[in-house]
Enzyme design. Structure first.
Site, mmCIF file in Angstrom:
data_model
loop_
_atom_site.group_PDB
_atom_site.id
_atom_site.type_symbol
_atom_site.label_atom_id
_atom_site.label_comp_id
_atom_site.label_asym_id
_atom_site.label_seq_id
_atom_site.Cartn_x
_atom_site.Cartn_y
_atom_site.Cartn_z
ATOM 1 N N THR A 144 0.828 -1.204 0.000
ATOM 2 C CA THR A 144 0.000 0.000 0.000
ATOM 3 C C THR A 144 0.865 1.257 0.000
ATOM 4 O OG1 THR A 144 -1.528 1.299 1.367
ATOM 5 C CG2 THR A 144 -0.214 -0.306 2.520
ATOM 6 N N SER A 179 -1.112 3.052 10.629
ATOM 7 C CA SER A 179 -2.043 2.187 11.387
ATOM 8 C C SER A 179 -1.368 0.823 11.531
ATOM 9 C CB SER A 179 -3.371 2.015 10.638
ATOM 10 O OG SER A 179 -3.185 1.163 9.505
ATOM 11 N N TYR A 181 -2.581 -1.865 10.569
ATOM 12 C CA TYR A 181 -2.750 -2.515 9.268
ATOM 13 C C TYR A 181 -1.630 -2.109 8.313
ATOM 14 C CZ TYR A 181 -3.830 -2.191 4.366
ATOM 15 O OH TYR A 181 -3.687 -2.205 3.008
ATOM 16 N N HIS A 182 -1.407 -0.771 8.204
ATOM 17 C CA HIS A 182 -0.381 -0.315 7.260
ATOM 18 C C HIS A 182 0.997 -0.863 7.661
ATOM 19 C CE1 HIS A 182 -3.521 2.710 6.076
ATOM 20 N NE2 HIS A 182 -2.971 2.527 4.893
ATOM 21 N N LYS A 185 1.733 -4.295 6.335
ATOM 22 C CA LYS A 185 2.200 -4.300 4.945
ATOM 23 C C LYS A 185 3.696 -3.978 4.874
ATOM 24 C CE LYS A 185 -1.779 -4.753 2.570
ATOM 25 N NZ LYS A 185 -2.042 -5.678 1.460
HETATM 26 N N1 USQ Z 1 -11.520 9.675 5.164
HETATM 27 C C1 USQ Z 1 -12.394 10.717 5.329
HETATM 28 N N2 USQ Z 1 -13.732 10.437 5.400
HETATM 29 C C2 USQ Z 1 -14.228 9.173 5.308
HETATM 30 C C3 USQ Z 1 -13.316 8.107 5.116
HETATM 31 C C4 USQ Z 1 -11.963 8.394 5.051
HETATM 32 O O1 USQ Z 1 -11.992 11.890 5.412
HETATM 33 O O2 USQ Z 1 -15.448 8.995 5.396
HETATM 34 C C5 USQ Z 1 -10.057 9.973 5.040
HETATM 35 C C6 USQ Z 1 -9.160 9.276 6.036
HETATM 36 O O3 USQ Z 1 -9.059 10.014 7.236
HETATM 37 C C7 USQ Z 1 -7.848 9.199 5.268
HETATM 38 C C8 USQ Z 1 -8.284 9.083 3.804
HETATM 39 O O4 USQ Z 1 -9.639 9.493 3.779
HETATM 40 O O5 USQ Z 1 -7.126 10.393 5.408
HETATM 41 C C9 USQ Z 1 -8.204 7.688 3.238
HETATM 42 O O6 USQ Z 1 -8.967 6.815 4.042
HETATM 43 P P1 USQ Z 1 -9.518 5.424 3.468
HETATM 44 O O7 USQ Z 1 -10.328 4.789 4.545
HETATM 45 O O8 USQ Z 1 -10.149 5.609 2.146
HETATM 46 O O9 USQ Z 1 -8.156 4.653 3.170
HETATM 47 P P2 USQ Z 1 -7.076 3.980 4.100
HETATM 48 O O10 USQ Z 1 -7.514 3.814 5.503
HETATM 49 O O11 USQ Z 1 -5.803 4.724 3.900
HETATM 50 O O12 USQ Z 1 -6.975 2.545 3.488
HETATM 51 C C10 USQ Z 1 -7.384 2.246 2.147
HETATM 52 C C11 USQ Z 1 -7.611 0.757 2.029
HETATM 53 C C12 USQ Z 1 -6.292 0.043 2.267
HETATM 54 C C13 USQ Z 1 -5.223 0.572 1.332
HETATM 55 C C14 USQ Z 1 -5.115 2.072 1.448
HETATM 56 C C15 USQ Z 1 -4.213 2.675 0.402
HETATM 57 O O13 USQ Z 1 -8.596 0.354 2.972
HETATM 58 O O14 USQ Z 1 -6.471 -1.337 2.073
HETATM 59 O O15 USQ Z 1 -4.007 -0.015 1.655
HETATM 60 O O16 USQ Z 1 -6.409 2.668 1.238
HETATM 61 S S1 USQ Z 1 -3.362 4.067 1.038
HETATM 62 O O17 USQ Z 1 -4.322 5.008 1.618
HETATM 63 O O18 USQ Z 1 -2.618 4.645 -0.035
HETATM 64 O O19 USQ Z 1 -2.492 3.566 2.096
#
Ligand code: USQ
Length: 393
Positions: A144, A179, A181-182, A185
């Site tokens: 990720t 996190s 989770y992260h 990875k």
């Molecule tokens: N966020 C909001 N509002 C929401 C949901 C999320 O503002 O209703 C924000 C979060 O605070 C964060 C961002 O959006 O800053 C991304 O959150 P997310 O839940 O879309 O993504 P994340 O937790 O980072 O995880 C997701 C996948 C994970 C993958 C990752 C890629 O669940 O499997 O590894 O995206 S990355 O974000 O590049 O690490």
């Protein structure tokens, strides 16, 4: 090519099976249905109505004229992994079989351990199976972009040249995950890199951005082929959540001030990239890292985008900033590179608004399924360990 998909029942696994089959690959896969259980534990369901695996197999056979090789089981069970790899004899293994949720891993100790154990042990089992059974196979490992965190310098693809006290080296770029989770990875990346070095395996470690979307080009408009789309706080990713919110008239929920920058990729681009990687394996013993995303957006930009696209087709929804349940920077530098996939021939989707529109139109059919579970749209899993619904700010 014989391609084995670990996690074939998931959001990415099921469309990837179709994408690869449509290109003439022989696809096999395993899954223990954990994603279905985890989403139901979060009190939710997929917005799209997905079939059980027996029916999915039938639909696959109708579409592609051949049986889908499938085994049900848990990747943390060594005998299961060993026997599956041995029976299928893959030339490529695409490992998508992990728990993908940051919030889920932050719930409590039990969930932290579950996520790290599931992800790290599953990957170790696959690495050992490759060493023992198919040492020439290519491991396409889903990591990720979140492994890198948000450093105040540009993010390269896995490695960077560093000069320290007068000496130079090319080293893995520092990881600063946000996190448990992260971090799982990150631990996987280290383990895969080590296995390549010790045992001469080859692997592409994909640092993928946040995926969004409902469909890929090869689904042939057969509803049985549709993939899951989650919208709960743990398994729903941001754009998917915002689209689900918009179509039931629920306020769109940026956390904090919405200045967080992340990299994003449409589902169909993710399929395009994974296929390019499978079809272009690295040289034997190579461990390479690709950053896989279409573009970078702030949370605020996405909220505005979804609101505007939804408004064009008659959904008028407000944006309501919520207290941020996560501990993360809301104003920061973010400039990741992503040249390797472009060099392999990746054509990024240009019109993101069109993608969002398509998703909203797809999801409109299932608005009742979202409405029925709308309580899951407001998060309560906080990074500080407490569990309390966040408030509007
Ligand atoms: N966020 C909001 N509002 C929401 C949901 C999320 O503002 O209703 C924000 C979060 O605070 C964060 C961002 O959006 O800053 C991304 O959150 P997310 O839940 O879309 O993504 P994340 O937790 O980072 O995880 C997701 C996948 C994970 C993958 C990752 C890629 O669940 O499997 O590894 O995206 S990355 O974000 O590049 O690490």
């Amino acid at each position: 090519m014989r391609v084995f998909i670990a996690g074939i029942d998931g959001y990415l696994g099921w469309p990837l099976a179709q994408f690869l089959a449509a290109r003439g690959h022989q696809v096999g896969g395993v899954d223990g249905y954990q994603r279905r259980q985890w989403v139901s534990e979060m009190g939710s369901q997929s917005a799209t109505p997905i079939l059980g695996m027996d029916n999915r197999k039938r639909a696959y056979q109708d579409a592609f004229g051949e049986k889908l090789w499938f085994r049900e089981g848990d990747l943390t069970n060594w005998e299961f992994v060993r026997d599956s790899v041995s029976d299928f004899q893959p030339e490529a293994i695409v490992h998508l079989g992990e728990c993908p949720s940051a919030p889920y891993s932050m719930i409590d100790l039990e969930h932290t351990v579950l996520v790290q154990q599931n992800n790290i042990v599953g990957t170790l089992n696959i690495l050992h199976a490759m060493r023992d059974i198919t040492p020439d196979a290519h491991l396409v490992k889903l990591g990720t972009m979140g492994e890198y965190g948000t450093p105040n310098i540009d993010i390269p693809e896995g490695f960077f040249e560093i000069e320290y006290q007068g000496r130079k080296d090319v080293l893995p770029f520092p990881r600063q995950a946000g996190s448990w989770y992260h971090w799982s990875k990150v631990h996987d990346s280290n383990n895969v890199m080590f296995a390549c070095k010790m045992w001469g395996l080859r692997s592409t470690d994909i640092m993928q951005g946040v995926v969004f979307g409902t469909r890929v080009d090869k689904m042939q408009d057969d509803e049985r082929m549709i993939t899951r789309v989650d919208f709960d706080q743990a398994f729903g990713t941001i754009i998917n959540r915002f689209c689900c919110q918009a179509i039931i008239g629920h306020p769109i929920t940026p956390y904090g001030n919405g200045g967080q920058k992340r990299s994003f990729i449409p589902l169909k681009d993710s399929m395009q990239c994974l296929t390019l990687v499978v079809e272009n394996p690295p040289a034997t013993t190579e461990y390479r890292v690709f950053n896989q995303f279409q573009g970078v957006f702030t949370v605020k930009e996405l909220a505005l985008k979804v609101r505007q696209v939804a408004a064009e087709i008659g959904f008028d929804v407000p944006i309501t900033n919520l207290e941020n349940p996560r501990i993360e920077s809301e104003d920061h530098y973010y400039n990741p590179k992503h040249q390797a996939l472009l060099d392999l021939g990746y054509h990024p989707t240009e019109d993101i608004d069109k993608e969002v529109l398509m998703m909203i139109e797809d999801l409109m059919k299932y608005s009742d399924r979202i409405e029925a579970y709308k309580d899951v749209l407001i998060p309560d899993v906080r990074w500080n360990g407490s569990r309390k619904k966040v408030q509007t700010i």
